[in-house]
Design a protein around this motif. Structure first.
Motif, PDB file in Angstrom:
ATOM      1  N   ARG A  34     -48.958 -24.264 -39.151  1.00  0.00           N
ATOM      2  CA  ARG A  34     -49.343 -25.230 -40.101  1.00  0.00           C
ATOM      3  C   ARG A  34     -49.360 -24.849 -41.605  1.00  0.00           C
ATOM      4  O   ARG A  34     -49.381 -25.473 -42.449  1.00  0.00           O
ATOM      5  N   TRP A  86     -54.594 -34.162 -44.072  1.00  0.00           N
ATOM      6  CA  TRP A  86     -53.657 -33.423 -44.177  1.00  0.00           C
ATOM      7  C   TRP A  86     -52.884 -32.825 -42.738  1.00  0.00           C
ATOM      8  O   TRP A  86     -52.027 -31.871 -42.691  1.00  0.00           O
ATOM      9  N   HIS A 140     -50.837 -33.830 -40.704  1.00  0.00           N
ATOM     10  CA  HIS A 140     -49.746 -34.363 -40.437  1.00  0.00           C
ATOM     11  C   HIS A 140     -48.817 -33.547 -41.393  1.00  0.00           C
ATOM     12  O   HIS A 140     -47.555 -33.716 -41.526  1.00  0.00           O
ATOM     13  N   THR A 141     -49.242 -32.398 -42.139  1.00  0.00           N
ATOM     14  CA  THR A 141     -48.637 -31.720 -43.170  1.00  0.00           C
ATOM     15  C   THR A 141     -48.596 -30.158 -42.888  1.00  0.00           C
ATOM     16  O   THR A 141     -49.395 -29.655 -42.545  1.00  0.00           O
ATOM     17  N   HIS A 142     -47.377 -29.818 -43.421  1.00  0.00           N
ATOM     18  CA  HIS A 142     -47.158 -28.331 -43.232  1.00  0.00           C
ATOM     19  C   HIS A 142     -47.361 -27.914 -44.717  1.00  0.00           C
ATOM     20  O   HIS A 142     -47.012 -28.503 -45.643  1.00  0.00           O
ATOM     21  N   LEU A 143     -48.398 -26.759 -44.807  1.00  0.00           N
ATOM     22  CA  LEU A 143     -48.527 -26.025 -46.281  1.00  0.00           C
ATOM     23  C   LEU A 143     -47.744 -24.902 -46.438  1.00  0.00           C
ATOM     24  O   LEU A 143     -47.891 -24.169 -45.485  1.00  0.00           O
ATOM     25  N   SER A 159     -46.399 -28.841 -50.103  1.00  0.00           N
ATOM     26  CA  SER A 159     -46.446 -29.556 -48.737  1.00  0.00           C
ATOM     27  C   SER A 159     -45.299 -30.255 -48.266  1.00  0.00           C
ATOM     28  O   SER A 159     -44.577 -30.690 -49.064  1.00  0.00           O
ATOM     29  N   ARG A 160     -45.154 -30.629 -46.968  1.00  0.00           N
ATOM     30  CA  ARG A 160     -44.277 -31.565 -46.698  1.00  0.00           C
ATOM     31  C   ARG A 160     -44.837 -32.027 -45.186  1.00  0.00           C
ATOM     32  O   ARG A 160     -45.648 -31.465 -44.715  1.00  0.00           O
ATOM     33  N   ILE A 161     -44.476 -33.253 -44.778  1.00  0.00           N
ATOM     34  CA  ILE A 161     -44.901 -33.887 -43.565  1.00  0.00           C
ATOM     35  C   ILE A 161     -44.200 -33.049 -42.400  1.00  0.00           C
ATOM     36  O   ILE A 161     -42.921 -32.700 -42.561  1.00  0.00           O
ATOM     37  N   TYR A 208     -45.500 -31.741 -34.829  1.00  0.00           N
ATOM     38  CA  TYR A 208     -46.572 -32.236 -34.798  1.00  0.00           C
ATOM     39  C   TYR A 208     -46.934 -32.712 -33.164  1.00  0.00           C
ATOM     40  O   TYR A 208     -47.884 -32.033 -32.816  1.00  0.00           O
TER      41      TYR A 208
END
Length: 132
Positions: free
Chosen positions: A8, A83, A85-88, A114-116, A122
């Motif tokens: 994540r 957040w 659904h988000t990669h940080l 960030s990106r989805i 997911y």
């Protein structure tokens, strides 16, 4: 063979380098990403244990910075709901950061890129119980 669980949270090489230097100065570190005002959109870096965690915080993962101890990353549960659904990716840029974050005196600040997450990432996180 099962594929590894997606992360994540990650960091850039520049952020890892800075964290190694800051660990030498301050000892083990941690990040917390709150949903609050002011610097709430910036990841705050503290000496480990200097920020009180509670039941409303979610452990996003641990950042391998090339030392014996990884740097844990936490986020408030309410912020995680926005957040999840988000990669940080934690990065570092020049400029004045938050006064409470340990990098502030160095003329740089941490920030989140960030990106989805992909549908596959997911789904894998949810299946592994990492959907919190």
């Amino acid at each position: 063979m099962t594929s590894p669980l997606p992360h994540r949270v990650d960091l850039t090489g520049e952020a890892a380098e800075l964290l190694r230097r800051l660990t030498t100065e301050h000892g083990p570190l941690m990040f917390h990403q709150s949903g609050g005002c002011c610097d709430g959109s910036a990841p705050m870096c503290y000496p480990d244990g200097e920020f009180r965690l509670g039941g409303s915080d979610v452990h996003l993962g641990d950042l391998d910075i090339g030392l014996d101890r990884a740097v844990p990353v936490w986020m408030s549960k309410s912020q995680f709901e926005y957040w999840k659904h988000t990669h940080l990716t934690i990065d570092v840029v020049k400029g004045r950061g938050a006064g409470f974050s340990v990098e502030a005196p160095h003329g740089v600040r941490f920030l989140i890129r960030s990106r989805i997450l992909t549908d596959e990432e997911y789904a894998a996180l949810e299946a592994a119980g990492s959907g919190v």
